[in-house]
Design an enzyme around this catalytic site. Structure first.
Site, PDB file in Angstrom:
ATOM      1  N   GLN A 248     -10.089  -4.069  -3.544  1.00 47.42           N
ATOM      2  CA  GLN A 248     -11.386  -3.627  -3.035  1.00 47.42           C
ATOM      3  C   GLN A 248     -12.495  -3.923  -4.040  1.00 47.42           C
ATOM      4  O   GLN A 248     -13.560  -4.443  -3.688  1.00 47.42           O
ATOM      5  CB  GLN A 248     -11.335  -2.115  -2.766  1.00 47.42           C
ATOM      6  CG  GLN A 248     -12.629  -1.555  -2.240  1.00 47.42           C
ATOM      7  CD  GLN A 248     -12.957  -2.045  -0.848  1.00 47.42           C
ATOM      8  OE1 GLN A 248     -12.147  -1.928   0.046  1.00 47.42           O
ATOM      9  NE2 GLN A 248     -14.145  -2.612  -0.661  1.00 47.42           N
TER      10      GLN A 248
ATOM     11  N   CYS B 180     -16.275   1.383   0.537  1.00 47.32           N
ATOM     12  CA  CYS B 180     -15.108   0.541   0.839  1.00 47.32           C
ATOM     13  C   CYS B 180     -14.703   0.636   2.308  1.00 47.32           C
ATOM     14  O   CYS B 180     -14.034  -0.247   2.816  1.00 47.32           O
ATOM     15  CB  CYS B 180     -13.954   0.923  -0.063  1.00 47.32           C
ATOM     16  SG  CYS B 180     -13.314   2.585   0.227  1.00 47.32           S
TER      17      CYS B 180
ATOM     18  N   ASP C 193     -17.362   7.052  -1.483  1.00 48.57           N
ATOM     19  CA  ASP C 193     -16.145   6.897  -0.676  1.00 48.57           C
ATOM     20  C   ASP C 193     -15.838   8.259  -0.052  1.00 48.57           C
ATOM     21  O   ASP C 193     -16.466   9.275  -0.396  1.00 48.57           O
ATOM     22  CB  ASP C 193     -14.990   6.413  -1.584  1.00 48.57           C
ATOM     23  CG  ASP C 193     -13.714   6.087  -0.798  1.00 48.57           C
ATOM     24  OD1 ASP C 193     -13.791   5.917   0.443  1.00 48.57           O
ATOM     25  OD2 ASP C 193     -12.631   6.025  -1.414  1.00 48.57           O
TER      26      ASP C 193
ATOM     27  N   HIS D 275      -7.430   0.872  -6.395  1.00 49.69           N
ATOM     28  CA  HIS D 275      -7.617  -0.048  -5.266  1.00 49.69           C
ATOM     29  C   HIS D 275      -8.289  -1.329  -5.778  1.00 49.69           C
ATOM     30  O   HIS D 275      -9.442  -1.618  -5.470  1.00 49.69           O
ATOM     31  CB  HIS D 275      -8.490   0.633  -4.204  1.00 49.69           C
ATOM     32  CG  HIS D 275      -8.416   0.002  -2.854  1.00 49.69           C
ATOM     33  ND1 HIS D 275      -7.612  -1.080  -2.553  1.00 49.69           N
ATOM     34  CD2 HIS D 275      -9.071   0.301  -1.697  1.00 49.69           C
ATOM     35  CE1 HIS D 275      -7.775  -1.407  -1.273  1.00 49.69           C
ATOM     36  NE2 HIS D 275      -8.653  -0.583  -0.732  1.00 49.69           N
TER      37      HIS D 275
ATOM     38  N   ARG E 121     -13.437  -8.761   1.457  1.00 53.26           N
ATOM     39  CA  ARG E 121     -12.018  -8.456   1.219  1.00 53.26           C
ATOM     40  C   ARG E 121     -11.181  -9.694   1.539  1.00 53.26           C
ATOM     41  O   ARG E 121     -10.244 -10.036   0.825  1.00 53.26           O
ATOM     42  CB  ARG E 121     -11.559  -7.280   2.101  1.00 53.26           C
ATOM     43  CG  ARG E 121     -12.128  -5.935   1.728  1.00 53.26           C
ATOM     44  CD  ARG E 121     -11.611  -5.457   0.384  1.00 53.26           C
ATOM     45  NE  ARG E 121     -10.156  -5.364   0.332  1.00 53.26           N
ATOM     46  CZ  ARG E 121      -9.434  -4.354   0.840  1.00 53.26           C
ATOM     47  NH1 ARG E 121     -10.037  -3.325   1.399  1.00 53.26           N
ATOM     48  NH2 ARG E 121      -8.116  -4.351   0.754  1.00 53.26           N
TER      49      ARG E 121
ATOM     50  N   ARG F 194       0.884  -1.177   0.000  1.00 53.66           N
ATOM     51  CA  ARG F 194       0.000   0.000   0.000  1.00 53.66           C
ATOM     52  C   ARG F 194       0.913   1.216   0.000  1.00 53.66           C
ATOM     53  O   ARG F 194       1.691   1.419   0.941  1.00 53.66           O
ATOM     54  CB  ARG F 194      -0.914  -0.007   1.231  1.00 53.66           C
ATOM     55  CG  ARG F 194      -1.597   1.321   1.431  1.00 53.66           C
ATOM     56  CD  ARG F 194      -2.734   1.266   2.416  1.00 53.66           C
ATOM     57  NE  ARG F 194      -3.864   0.537   1.855  1.00 53.66           N
ATOM     58  CZ  ARG F 194      -5.090   0.553   2.378  1.00 53.66           C
ATOM     59  NH1 ARG F 194      -5.330   1.240   3.476  1.00 53.66           N
ATOM     60  NH2 ARG F 194      -6.071  -0.116   1.814  1.00 53.66           N
TER      61      ARG F 194
HETATM   62  N1  NVA Z   1     -10.046   6.569  -1.160  1.00 56.46           N
HETATM   63  C1  NVA Z   1      -9.647   6.118   0.143  1.00 56.46           C
HETATM   64  C2  NVA Z   1      -9.796   4.637   0.249  1.00 56.46           C
HETATM   65  C3  NVA Z   1      -9.446   4.069   1.585  1.00 56.46           C
HETATM   66  C4  NVA Z   1      -9.540   2.583   1.637  1.00 56.46           C
HETATM   67  C5  NVA Z   1      -8.218   6.541   0.419  1.00 56.46           C
HETATM   68  O1  NVA Z   1      -7.373   6.424  -0.473  1.00 56.46           O
HETATM   69  O2  NVA Z   1      -7.950   7.005   1.525  1.00 56.46           O
HETATM   70  N1   CP Z   2     -11.149  -0.353   2.373  1.00 56.17           N
HETATM   71  C1   CP Z   2      -9.880  -0.430   2.814  1.00 56.17           C
HETATM   72  O1   CP Z   2      -8.938  -0.657   2.065  1.00 56.17           O
HETATM   73  O2   CP Z   2      -9.750  -0.246   4.156  1.00 56.17           O
HETATM   74  P1   CP Z   2      -8.386  -0.061   4.971  1.00 56.17           P
HETATM   75  O3   CP Z   2      -7.853   1.293   4.612  1.00 56.17           O
HETATM   76  O4   CP Z   2      -8.805  -0.143   6.405  1.00 56.17           O
HETATM   77  O5   CP Z   2      -7.440  -1.139   4.589  1.00 56.17           O
END
Ligand code: NVA
Ligand code: CP
Length: 307
Positions: free
Chosen positions: A139, A266, A227, A136, A294, A109
């Site tokens: 997801q 998500c 989101d 992502h 997930r 990540r």
């Molecule tokens: N769009 C959000 C998704 C988190 C899982 C982010 O990147 O923070």
């Molecule tokens: N939806 C998702 O990826 O959640 P986290 O940021 O908690 O991993």
């Protein structure tokens, strides 16, 4: 660990796959979900190890990958950027080379899609995209799986996105093309995804379009998705808040979708911003099934990467 022959099976972005492979991964995920208590699935990745690099926070991704590896008989090692040498300037390429000698797959990540690409370039084991600022994909595999569990085939259905056109939205665009559903995106024009993405959709014969407002997006929708307005790394700013307020998913908005439309997010949710409590806690919301999937979807991804 022996060097692998040929290129490893990375899971980087949905647009790089053919539909048959994505379907195969979802089939694996369903089988592993159904057979999670059997000996076969519990030994599928016996003695295999997954390294997980986190340059951003996570609850779901971290726990679901770690538990998923364990359920398949393997294990996971977590590296946060600050605790490993990446934080002190070791290159992604060198990190990839070293980790490939210890583990069987790497999940990352990171903010930067370039870092993901560098890791994949230099790793001799599969690399999995656990979120970048651009996408992502894990997801959306879970989301497609969740929709189909509740409503059957997603092909030919209409999905509405209302809110910031962010990394998650981009993976929804990829999925719309690969799984052949209609996607309507309602988002403030200055926040739209870059034009190249829609050019790709057009070249692929997909059905993805921006619409003027949230009401137009959810009209005839089988699924409404949103989101956060402030993704990790984005600064909370009043201007952006005001721009996005008309795209909040409320009960009134859900009433404009099909009566049996589902709601997904998500997570983590910012209740009262992009979605109201009444919607996320309401009868159309499947967010907890989505979060659970997930785990299963990623077990399918791991099984495919390592099969
Ligand atoms: N769009 C959000 C998704 C988190 C899982 C982010 O990147 O923070
Ligand atoms: N939806 C998702 O990826 O959640 P986290 O940021 O908690 O991993």
């Amino acid at each position: 660990m022996a060097e692998r022959k040929g290129r490893p099976r990375h899971f980087l972005d949905l647009d790089r796959f053919d539909t048959a492979t994505l379907r195969r991964i979802l089939d694996l995920a369903q089988t592993l979900k159904r057979e999670r208590h059997t000996n076969g699935s519990q030994r599928l990745l016996a003695n295999r190890a997954l390294a997980m690099i986190f340059e951003k926070p996570s609850t779901r991704t971290r726990v679901s990958f770690e538990v998923g590896m364990r359920q398949l008989g393997g294990h996971a090692v977590v590296l946060s950027e600050t605790e490993c040498q990446l934080g002190r300037g070791e290159t992604m390429a060198d990190t990839a080379r070293v980790l490939s000698r210890y583990v069987d797959a790497i999940m990352i990540r990171t903010n930067s899609p370039t870092k993901l690409a560098e890791l994949a370039e230099y790793a001799s084991v599969p690399v999995i995209n656990g979120l970048t600022d651009d996408s992502h994909p894990c997801q959306i595999m879970a989301d497609v799986m969740t929709f189909e569990e509740h409503r059957g085939a997603i092909a030919g259905r209409t999905v509405a996105w209302s809110g910031d056109a962010n990394n998650v939205a981009r993976s929804w665009v990829h999925a719309a093309v690969k799984f052949a559903f209609r996607l309507r995106l309602a988002c403030p024009p200055p926040l739209r995804l870059n034009g190249a993405l829609l050019d790709w959709v057009q070249a692929e014969g997909g059905d993805v379009a921006y619409v003027d407002d949230a009401e137009a997006a959810v009209d005839q929708a089988d699924l409404v998705v949103t989101d956060t307005w402030f993704s990790m790394g984005a600064e909370a700013a009043e201007k952006r808040h005001n721009q996005l307020a008309p795209y909040r998913v409320s009960e009134a908005l859900m009433r404009r979708a099909k009566p049996d439309a589902l709601f997904m997010h998500c997570l983590p949710a910012h209740r009262g911003q992009e979605v109201t409590d009444a919607v996320i806690d309401g009868p159309q919301s499947v967010v907890w099934d989505e979060a659970e999937n997930r785990l299963h979807a990623q077990k399918g991804i791991l099984a495919w990467c390592l099969e």
